[in-house]
Motif scaffolding. Structure first.
Motif: not given
Length: 781
Positions: A133-142, A203-208
């Motif tokens: 559903t994300l629509r804006e920018g370039l999204g990522a986990v810090a 962070p739960r979408y890229n939990f290292v």
């Protein structure tokens, strides 16, 4: 206007359908991780099935087959390995020093509006639908150790404005300059380029895994677990991360175990995923429950014959009512009526299934012109469930015996047979208006003295063919009849239930008038049967007019060269309502209202993953416009009212509802003529008000709306439901049209005059065809 990451201004528009894909770079070393990633995605997100782009350089054919076995929409794309040869790199002995850059090829893909990249050392134990559903920018986990200024590139949610040549040039420039953290490879380049300008994702979408050092348990809300570092779960255990690796091994399954887990999942699953995985599961010996799920998915996809084949391979016990109901539905859609009736009767013996099975049985008998049998089945269904919609429709439809064809030869010879969708009470308002509008094009008498009706969904048997051939001609017209799923049949694969042999046996002049090719993006026909039926009809027709140039192009593409020029443009007669309604008078003044309409049939094809976005944006526009005019809701169908309920539930806005599904044609036309503006999603929530001289803005979720606006050279009167700035754009355009009401109405009239000229020219030819002169000169011109 908005600005891309390259600084270039672009129009703030979205395509008709927002195209989403996942992407990963995969090689032989990381193949075990990718296979687990695919299995985990299917098991934790069974309703998600988007294209999955596999970037590769060295995959063997056997590896590709293993990948394709796990997902129905794998898109293979070879990377430009040599493109990164002159990038300045770090440690040459690091395995990743070359291949880590290949994922950057994703920015060169131009086929999607959103791409979600996933590293192959990830596993997906949780729901990731929010990412879609994300629509804006370039999204990522810090990054875990670097604070919020740098991203971890294992997961990227990339929007179209980053999928440009300009952004690729910036990547290449940094790579070749070496002005980035060399040991971070692709991630280093992106961080140097973005300088912290990215959308922060939870962070739960890229939990290292490093967050779990010391064998900490994996938090329950983790959606994507990322096994960063040198050690990978498929290469052996790593001390201190046993709990994390246990999650990964949960999805390291054999085919049999994977299929068993997938088909045991409760709830909704994406039909493409079910059909794809089911084919392999059934070949390996899966049982009745899996076969039933696969058949249901195939029915959802319109693949009725495949569903029949799946269920035909197994012996269905009498007590498995839902399986019999499903097989009966598929057989009915393939026009195997006797077999369908037998299975539906078996299904109807089970009380939980009785109402739905009886509704289909009633529909089947009605299609075969057996009104008495249809009424009997409908009553039995209503006895089991008085609220069943289909049984109620069929009972009302057959409450009185159909009038016999008692016209003598002279009377019949004065009539035109009219094949159309004759709408039931509380049916779609647009389909109520259509038959009358078609008939008015041919003269002022639209009643039984001039017309003989034949419902498009009823099978054209010998008796129906004889009725048609007694008339002076046949008009097939009004509505988007070229659609595969409204009333599926195996004879034509579109709405008219007729065989090729019967089409050839029609002896009277035949005109196809203002029909539309109504398939949604992503919707398919039973291609071979539909194409043959279409070619037979075009070949037999004396006039073949489609209601927009988009339909003309789509249909011509399916025809041999010798038939293509027979297909011509004939506008929908609702768009010229002012010209064909006797005694029409434009309103002397308009109510200070704006009307809104939304549609929910085939909601997945209309909205994809964007319904909540659409609802929020509509709320924004309705609030803004509501400060200036009264906003009302035009419900063309009962199901359209879902929007009003959702708007109140989610955003606290209550709209007054005009239930047009309960209104007759004159009232519908009068209401649309007196309002100032209509913002509609249904095709006829745009075409009917336009025909009444009222300005429109189309909420585009179907190609036909864009086709119409292109025909009248007013594409700016449409906004995609996927538009990011939908609320603001609707508000801006509505205010502009309202502020310039007189000029806009004059523009509508001007556009309509052209449509009317095309119609009059066509009607001249049709008058000669039917040996009569349509009474078109008596109305305003």
């Amino acid at each position: 206007m908005s600005t891309t990451p390259t600084g270039t201004a672009v129009a703030a528009t979205q395509p008709l359908k927002r195209r989403i894909a996942f992407a990963s770079y995969v090689d032989e070393n990381y193949l075990p991780g990718f296979l687990v990633l695919l299995r985990s995605l299917a098991l934790s997100n069974p309703r998600v099935c988007e294209d999955f782009v596999v970037l590769y350089d060295d995959l063997r054919p056997a590896s590709v087959e293993r990948i394709q076995a796990l997902h129905p929409r794998i898109v293979l794309r070879r990377v430009r390995a040599e493109h990164y040869a002159d990038f300045v790199k770090g440690d040459p002995h690091n395995y990743l020093v070359r291949k880590a850059y290949f994922i950057l090829d994703v920015f060169g893909i131009r086929d999607y509006d959103t791409i979600i990249t996933l590293d192959t050392d990830m596993v997906v134990p949780g729901d990731i639908s929010e990412l879609l559903t994300l629509r804006e920018g370039l999204g990522a986990v810090a990054q875990f150790f670097q604070g919020r200024d740098k991203l971890n590139s294992g997961l990227l949610v990339i929007q179209r404005e980053y999928l440009t040549d300009g952004f690729c040039e910036r990547i290449d420039r940094i790579g070749r300059s070496g002005e980035y953290e060399l040991d971070k490879h692709d991630q280093g380049i992106l961080n140097a380029l973005l300088e912290g300008d990215f959308v922060r994702i939870d962070p739960r979408y890229n939990f290292v895994k490093r967050r779990l050092s010391g064998n900490k348990p994996v938090p329950e809300d983790v959606a994507i677990l990322h096994f960063t570092g040198r050690h990978k779960p498929w290469n052996g255990g790593e001390v201190g991360y046993e709990a994390a690796e246990e999650v990964w091994h949960r999805y390291d399954l054999s085919d049999a175990d994977f299929h068993a887990e997938f088909f045991a999942l409760p709830g909704e699953k994406h039909p493409e995923l079910v059909a794809h995985l089911g084919r392999r599961a059934l070949a390996a010996g899966a049982g009745h429950a899996t076969a039933q799920q696969v058949a249901a998915a195939l029915v959802d996809l319109g693949r009725y014959r495949d569903a029949i084949e799946v269920l035909g391979r197994i012996r269905i016990p009498a007590e498995r009512a839902r399986a019999h109901a499903l097989l009966g539905q598929a057989l009915m859609a393939d026009s195997r009526h006797a077999e369908a009736e037998a299975h539906l009767l078996l299904a109807a013996a089970s009380p939980p299934v009785t109402p739905k099975a009886m509704g289909r049985l009633a529909q089947l008998r009605w299609v075969l012109h057996d009104d008495e049998g249809a009424r009997r089945y409908a009553l039995a269904g209503l006895a089991a469930d008085p609220t069943d919609r289909m049984c109620g429709i069929l009972h009302r439809r057959t409450a009185q015996a159909p009038p016999a064809d008692t016209a003598d030869d002279a009377e019949a010879g004065r009539q035109l047979a009219h094949v159309a969708f004759y709408m039931d009470q509380q049916g779609n308002a647009g389909d109520k208006v259509l038959p009358d509008a078609v008939r008015r094009c041919f003269g002022p008498d639209i009643g039984p003295a001039a017309w003989h009706p034949e419902h498009v969904h009823r099978y054209v048997d010998d008796a129906a063919l004889a009725r048609i051939n007694r008339r002076r001609g046949l008009v097939i017209g009004g509505g988007g009849l070229f659609i595969p799923d409204t009333s599926p049949n195996g004879h034509s694969a579109w709405q008219w239930n007729v065989t090729d042999e019967t089409i050839r046996a029609i002896e009277v002049p035949l005109a196809v008038f203002a029909v539309g090719y109504n398939a949604f993006e992503g919707q398919t026909y039973a291609r071979e049967r539909f194409t043959e039926s279409l070619r037979t009809l075009v070949g037999r027709a004396d006039f073949f007019g489609l209601r927009n140039h988009g339909s003309v192009e789509r249909v011509r593409a399916l025809l041999p060269a010798g038939l293509r020029e027979k297909v011509v443009f004939q506008p929908c007669p609702t768009t010229v309502a002012r010209q064909i309604v006797p005694g029409w008078r434009d309103p002397s003044e308009r109510a200070d209202t704006v009307m809104v309409n939304c549609a929910f049939d085939r909601a997945g094809l209309r909205f994809g993953h964007d319904y909540d976005h659409f609802l929020a944006q509509m709320a924004r526009a309705i609030r803004a416009l509501g400060e200036e005019v009264e906003v009302r809701y035009a419900a063309h169908a009962v199901t359209d009212e879902k929007f009003v309920l959702d708007l109140r539930r989610a955003h606290g806005i209550t709209l007054p509802v005009d239930p047009m599904y309960d209104w007759d044609t004159p009232r519908i036309l009068a209401e649309y003529a007196r309002t100032r503006l209509v913002m509609g999603m249904r095709g006829h929530a745009g075409m009917i008000p336009f025909g009444c001289g009222t300005p429109i803005i189309s909420l585009i979720s179907h190609p036909k709306l864009a086709y119409f606006l292109k025909d009248i050279d007013r594409p700016e009167w449409g906004v995609s439901v996927h538009e990011r700035r939908l609320g603001d754009l609707l508000t801006e355009r509505a205010r502009d049209l309202l502020a310039n009401q007189e000029a806009t109405v004059a523009d509508v009239h001007d556009r309509q005059r052209w449509l009317w000229k095309v119609t009059r020219d066509n009607l001249g030819a049709l008058g000669r065809l039917f040996d009569t002169t349509p009474a078109v000169e008596a109305v305003i011109g």
